[in-house]
Motif scaffolding. Sequence first.
Motif, PDB file in Angstrom:
ATOM      1  N   ASP A   1     128.629  54.306  69.356  1.00  0.00           N
ATOM      2  CA  ASP A   1     129.976  53.983  69.822  1.00  0.00           C
ATOM      3  C   ASP A   1     130.104  54.400  71.283  1.00  0.00           C
TER       4      ASP A   1
ATOM      5  N   GLU B   1     136.163  61.158  57.348  1.00  0.00           N
ATOM      6  CA  GLU B   1     136.854  60.331  58.338  1.00  0.00           C
ATOM      7  C   GLU B   1     138.336  60.701  58.397  1.00  0.00           C
TER       8      GLU B   1
ATOM      9  N   SER C   1     127.684  60.271  61.946  1.00  0.00           N
ATOM     10  CA  SER C   1     127.485  60.690  63.344  1.00  0.00           C
ATOM     11  C   SER C   1     128.773  60.526  64.137  1.00  0.00           C
ATOM     12  N   HIS C   2     129.500  59.454  63.838  1.00  0.00           N
ATOM     13  CA  HIS C   2     130.767  59.209  64.516  1.00  0.00           C
ATOM     14  C   HIS C   2     131.778  60.310  64.181  1.00  0.00           C
TER      15      HIS C   2
ATOM     16  N   ARG D   1     133.394  63.221  66.764  1.00  0.00           N
ATOM     17  CA  ARG D   1     134.823  63.475  66.926  1.00  0.00           C
ATOM     18  C   ARG D   1     135.156  64.941  66.637  1.00  0.00           C
TER      19      ARG D   1
ATOM     20  N   ALA E   1     127.728  61.217  69.360  1.00  0.00           N
ATOM     21  CA  ALA E   1     128.300  59.949  69.817  1.00  0.00           C
ATOM     22  C   ALA E   1     127.204  58.938  70.134  1.00  0.00           C
TER      23      ALA E   1
ATOM     24  N   SER F   1     125.850  57.558  67.014  1.00  0.00           N
ATOM     25  CA  SER F   1     126.779  56.649  66.341  1.00  0.00           C
ATOM     26  C   SER F   1     126.762  55.250  66.957  1.00  0.00           C
TER      27      SER F   1
ATOM     28  N   LEU G   1     133.401  56.204  72.163  1.00  0.00           N
ATOM     29  CA  LEU G   1     133.415  57.605  71.758  1.00  0.00           C
ATOM     30  C   LEU G   1     132.623  58.443  72.757  1.00  0.00           C
TER      31      LEU G   1
ATOM     32  N   THR H   1     125.445  56.291  60.573  1.00  0.00           N
ATOM     33  CA  THR H   1     126.197  55.973  61.786  1.00  0.00           C
ATOM     34  C   THR H   1     127.630  56.469  61.676  1.00  0.00           C
ATOM     35  N   THR H   2     128.231  56.244  60.512  1.00  0.00           N
ATOM     36  CA  THR H   2     129.605  56.703  60.292  1.00  0.00           C
ATOM     37  C   THR H   2     129.703  58.218  60.382  1.00  0.00           C
TER      38      THR H   2
END
Length: 330
Positions: free
Chosen positions: A131, A46, A92-93, A97, A126, A129, A134, A89-90
């Motif tokens: 989001d 992250e 994938s986020h 990005r 995205a 995730s 995103l 999920t994190t």
Amino acid sequence: MKRRDALRGALAAGLAGSGLAALTTTRNDIDAALAADHGSDLGFWESTAERYGYGYHGQAPDEVLADMLDDFDELKSLLAQRHTDKDRTTLSHVTGRMAGMVAIILHDMGQHHESHRWFATATRAAKKSGDQLLHAWVLGREAMVPLNFGAPQAAAKLADQARYLAGDKPSAAAALASAVASRAYAVSGDHEKALAAIADVERLADRLSPQQHADTWFGYPMQKHHVHMSQALTVLGQTRRAYETQKEALALSRAPSLMTRALIAIDTASCHAHDGDRATAAHLAAAAYGQLPASYRSGLTRTRALALYRTLPADTPDIGQLADALRLAS
């Protein structure tokens, strides 16, 4: 380290052969790994994605790309592991990005086909995730590829999809999508929709939080806003407003922003051409493009400078300077 050096060499030689093969292999591995369970040191990744989000910082695009692909080699092992749904999920986020930023760099280097492929990977991540903002950001950034490489109607379609996903609530993604839509409609010749999108982005920009205005690839800083408005207003022929927003963009641009400053200067040159001062237009564009380091003279900067050159009559004073900068046959 040896692999990184080899990758830098391949990218420096151009995105062909081993350099393009490395990009394709990395992207395919990520696509495959996104279908698996995974997990590990998510906090590190992250922070890595956040660090890259601050842009080039004076580095050449191929240098940043080489660093990111080297980090993706490590990220692939994490993607291949099993993890909890929350951590998946994190991850994938983070992947969305990171892949989106690789796509941006490829776009800036003029590699629009490979950029689209990386944006597809970013879109897939995205979606996984969950989001929606995103997802909207990825589509908004992807819309800039067809916009800058001759397909404004396709760009408008992507930008409007991003606007729909972002919704009416103020966000950096919503502002970006409306800004890109304004440029796409301007280039397409739909001035009514372009002006409506400009009104939308100005309304959104005034309501963004300081965090949403952050000067990153994921934020919508006022400097970026003025760069978008410069291009939209220049194409619309509203040169008075364009000159004003170009002045604001330059005042807010950091000193190392070589590409941004060159693009603004080319917009200014285009405004002078529109206003009938073609000699100044050719001189400004030649200086802006000709002073760029070699690694910045491909892709978007060349596309814009060449587009201006083609609008100028052959007897324009100083047009030879622009032709020389573009390395065109006289």
